[in-house]
Enzyme design. Structure first.
Site, PDB file in Angstrom:
ATOM      1  CE  LYS A 122      -2.142  -1.153   3.824  1.00 21.85           C
ATOM      2  NZ  LYS A 122      -1.423  -2.418   4.111  1.00 21.85           N
ATOM      3  NE  ARG A 178       7.068  -2.420   6.430  1.00 23.42           N
ATOM      4  CZ  ARG A 178       5.734  -2.394   6.443  1.00 23.42           C
ATOM      5  NH1 ARG A 178       5.071  -1.819   5.458  1.00 23.42           N
ATOM      6  NH2 ARG A 178       5.069  -2.929   7.439  1.00 23.42           N
ATOM      7  NE  ARG A 215       5.973  -0.159  10.595  1.00 21.70           N
ATOM      8  CZ  ARG A 215       4.858  -0.293   9.882  1.00 21.70           C
ATOM      9  NH1 ARG A 215       4.797   0.236   8.656  1.00 21.70           N
ATOM     10  NH2 ARG A 215       3.812  -0.922  10.361  1.00 21.70           N
ATOM     11  NE  ARG A 237       1.651  -4.828  11.521  1.00 21.92           N
ATOM     12  CZ  ARG A 237       2.764  -4.559  10.826  1.00 21.92           C
ATOM     13  NH1 ARG A 237       3.933  -4.953  11.279  1.00 21.92           N
ATOM     14  NH2 ARG A 237       2.685  -3.907   9.699  1.00 21.92           N
TER      15      ARG A 237
HETATM   16  P1  ADP Z   1       1.006  -1.755   7.614  1.00 17.88           P
HETATM   17  O1  ADP Z   1       0.967  -0.931   6.371  1.00 17.88           O
HETATM   18  O2  ADP Z   1       2.251  -2.562   7.732  1.00 17.88           O
HETATM   19  O3  ADP Z   1      -0.230  -2.521   7.850  1.00 17.88           O
HETATM   20  P2  ADP Z   1       0.522   0.666   9.124  1.00 17.88           P
HETATM   21  O4  ADP Z   1       1.710   1.556   9.107  1.00 17.88           O
HETATM   22  O5  ADP Z   1      -0.618   0.996   8.258  1.00 17.88           O
HETATM   23  O6  ADP Z   1       1.066  -0.795   8.865  1.00 17.88           O
HETATM   24  O7  ADP Z   1      -0.043   0.525  10.600  1.00 17.88           O
HETATM   25  C1  ADP Z   1       0.805   0.260  11.697  1.00 17.88           C
HETATM   26  C2  ADP Z   1      -0.024   0.147  12.966  1.00 17.88           C
HETATM   27  O8  ADP Z   1      -0.693   1.396  13.232  1.00 17.88           O
HETATM   28  C3  ADP Z   1      -1.142  -0.888  12.945  1.00 17.88           C
HETATM   29  O9  ADP Z   1      -0.692  -2.186  13.270  1.00 17.88           O
HETATM   30  C4  ADP Z   1      -2.104  -0.320  13.999  1.00 17.88           C
HETATM   31  O10 ADP Z   1      -1.635  -0.576  15.304  1.00 17.88           O
HETATM   32  C5  ADP Z   1      -1.998   1.179  13.760  1.00 17.88           C
HETATM   33  N1  ADP Z   1      -2.994   1.641  12.768  1.00 17.88           N
HETATM   34  C6  ADP Z   1      -2.744   2.143  11.522  1.00 17.88           C
HETATM   35  N2  ADP Z   1      -3.880   2.469  10.901  1.00 17.88           N
HETATM   36  C7  ADP Z   1      -4.897   2.162  11.760  1.00 17.88           C
HETATM   37  C8  ADP Z   1      -6.313   2.242  11.694  1.00 17.88           C
HETATM   38  N3  ADP Z   1      -6.958   2.712  10.605  1.00 17.88           N
HETATM   39  N4  ADP Z   1      -7.020   1.819  12.770  1.00 17.88           N
HETATM   40  C9  ADP Z   1      -6.418   1.367  13.873  1.00 17.88           C
HETATM   41  N5  ADP Z   1      -5.088   1.250  14.000  1.00 17.88           N
HETATM   42  C10 ADP Z   1      -4.320   1.647  12.959  1.00 17.88           C
HETATM   43  P1  ADP Z   2       2.132  -1.854   3.186  1.00 14.48           P
HETATM   44  O1  ADP Z   2       2.081  -0.342   3.189  1.00 14.48           O
HETATM   45  O2  ADP Z   2       0.941  -2.469   2.519  1.00 14.48           O
HETATM   46  O3  ADP Z   2       2.368  -2.407   4.547  1.00 14.48           O
HETATM   47  P2  ADP Z   2       4.728  -1.549   1.840  1.00 14.48           P
HETATM   48  O4  ADP Z   2       4.487  -0.719   0.633  1.00 14.48           O
HETATM   49  O5  ADP Z   2       5.397  -0.901   2.996  1.00 14.48           O
HETATM   50  O6  ADP Z   2       3.372  -2.298   2.289  1.00 14.48           O
HETATM   51  O7  ADP Z   2       5.587  -2.820   1.354  1.00 14.48           O
HETATM   52  C1  ADP Z   2       6.037  -3.832   2.263  1.00 14.48           C
HETATM   53  C2  ADP Z   2       7.464  -4.273   1.864  1.00 14.48           C
HETATM   54  O8  ADP Z   2       7.418  -4.978   0.628  1.00 14.48           O
HETATM   55  C3  ADP Z   2       8.440  -3.120   1.655  1.00 14.48           C
HETATM   56  O9  ADP Z   2       9.714  -3.531   2.097  1.00 14.48           O
HETATM   57  C4  ADP Z   2       8.422  -2.885   0.139  1.00 14.48           C
HETATM   58  O10 ADP Z   2       9.696  -2.413  -0.322  1.00 14.48           O
HETATM   59  C5  ADP Z   2       8.140  -4.282  -0.398  1.00 14.48           C
HETATM   60  N1  ADP Z   2       7.243  -4.279  -1.576  1.00 14.48           N
HETATM   61  C6  ADP Z   2       6.172  -3.468  -1.805  1.00 14.48           C
HETATM   62  N2  ADP Z   2       5.545  -3.789  -2.968  1.00 14.48           N
HETATM   63  C7  ADP Z   2       6.235  -4.848  -3.479  1.00 14.48           C
HETATM   64  C8  ADP Z   2       6.069  -5.651  -4.670  1.00 14.48           C
HETATM   65  N3  ADP Z   2       5.059  -5.421  -5.530  1.00 14.48           N
HETATM   66  N4  ADP Z   2       6.960  -6.646  -4.868  1.00 14.48           N
HETATM   67  C9  ADP Z   2       7.958  -6.873  -3.981  1.00 14.48           C
HETATM   68  N5  ADP Z   2       8.154  -6.159  -2.847  1.00 14.48           N
HETATM   69  C10 ADP Z   2       7.308  -5.160  -2.596  1.00 14.48           C
END
Ligand code: ADP
Ligand code: ADP
Length: 224
Positions: A16, A130, A163, A174
């Site tokens: 994302k 990541r 992270r 998660r």
């Molecule tokens: P990822 O993209 O790896 O899922 P995020 O950076 O979006 O992680 O979120 C990290 C953490 O922040 C989540 O595990 C949760 O604890 C909190 N968080 C993020 N967005 C939300 C949301 N919309 N509602 C509740 N908690 C959230």
């Molecule tokens: P999210 O916001 O959904 O948690 P991220 O964009 O942070 O996901 O991506 C998670 C990890 O995977 C990062 O280390 C990123 O560099 C890698 N990544 C993201 N998209 C791809 C893809 N299409 N193929 C391979 N690796 C990816």
């Protein structure tokens, strides 16, 4: 042209944040990431940030009331009035309802919900590699998207770090939370005709191209 109000939906690690960076460059939309906002609040040591930290460390969702307040305030900012790209919000049906109400109250509506699909094993692999930069949160992967100089951000040179919540046991939790609390949003948005699915296992560039093609079609349909 009509405004683009987009949501990126998908499990942690689906890509994302990566797609959000590409799409904001294309369309000049503000990238609104609840994760980034909560991490900034945590690092600043605000009351909200410290309360959120406890949930984030465990891989639980921060309570709806907290996150909803934060996002609705952000969407009222000037730069989000003509469109936005939400990343990581909504994550529960309650959050989706609050967002829908707020938009409706301002006679705005969602353009599309972009779902990035990827299986659990793949996202665990992605998340464990990541790395994000300290300064701006630019995203890398040790194998799939390594920086030019190991340990440093290509864009601003700041140090890369893992992270705390990207360690494997927290990631599993998660994912469980995603399946239980966030996945119901797929049906919710499908029923409203807003859901668009993308194969998140493809390369970042391929996913990006598919999304762009879909958005181009949606805009054409709107302008007809
Ligand atoms: P990822 O993209 O790896 O899922 P995020 O950076 O979006 O992680 O979120 C990290 C953490 O922040 C989540 O595990 C949760 O604890 C909190 N968080 C993020 N967005 C939300 C949301 N919309 N509602 C509740 N908690 C959230
Ligand atoms: P999210 O916001 O959904 O948690 P991220 O964009 O942070 O996901 O991506 C998670 C990890 O995977 C990062 O280390 C990123 O560099 C890698 N990544 C993201 N998209 C791809 C893809 N299409 N193929 C391979 N690796 C990816």
């Amino acid at each position: 042209m009509s405004e683009l109000n987009l949501i990126l939906l998908g499990p942690p690690g689906a890509g994302k944040g990566t797609q959000a960076t590409l799409l904001t460059e294309d369309f000049g939309l503000p990238h609104v990431s609840t994760g980034d906002m909560l991490r900034a609040a945590r690092d600043a040591g605000s009351e909200l940030g410290l309360a959120a930290k406890e949930y984030m460390d465990k891989g639980e969702l921060v309570p709806d009331a907290v996150v909803i307040g934060l996002i609705l305030e952000r969407l009222a900012d000037d730069d989000a009035r003509d469109g936005f790209l939400l990343d990581g919000f909504p994550r529960t049906i309650e959050q989706a309802g609050a967002l829908g109400q707020q938009l409706e109250g301002h006679e705005r509506r969602l353009t599309a919900v972009l779902l990035l699909e990827a299986p659990d094993e793949l996202v665990v692999q992605r998340i464990s590699g990541r790395r994000i930069c300290r300064k701006e949160g630019h995203v890398y992967h040790v194998d799939f998207d390594p920086p030019k100089h190991p340990g440093h951000c290509d864009i601003d040179g700041s140090e890369l770090e893992q992270r705390d919540d990207d360690r494997e046991d927290t990631v599993r939790n998660r994912l469980d939370v995603y399946h239980a609390q966030t996945e119901p949003l797929i049906a919710y948005y499908e029923e409203r005709g807003l859901l668009r699915r993308f194969d998140g296992t493809r390369s970042p560039r391929q996913v990006h191209e598919r999304i762009r093609a879909t958005l181009a079609t949606l805009r054409l349909e709107e302008d007809l």
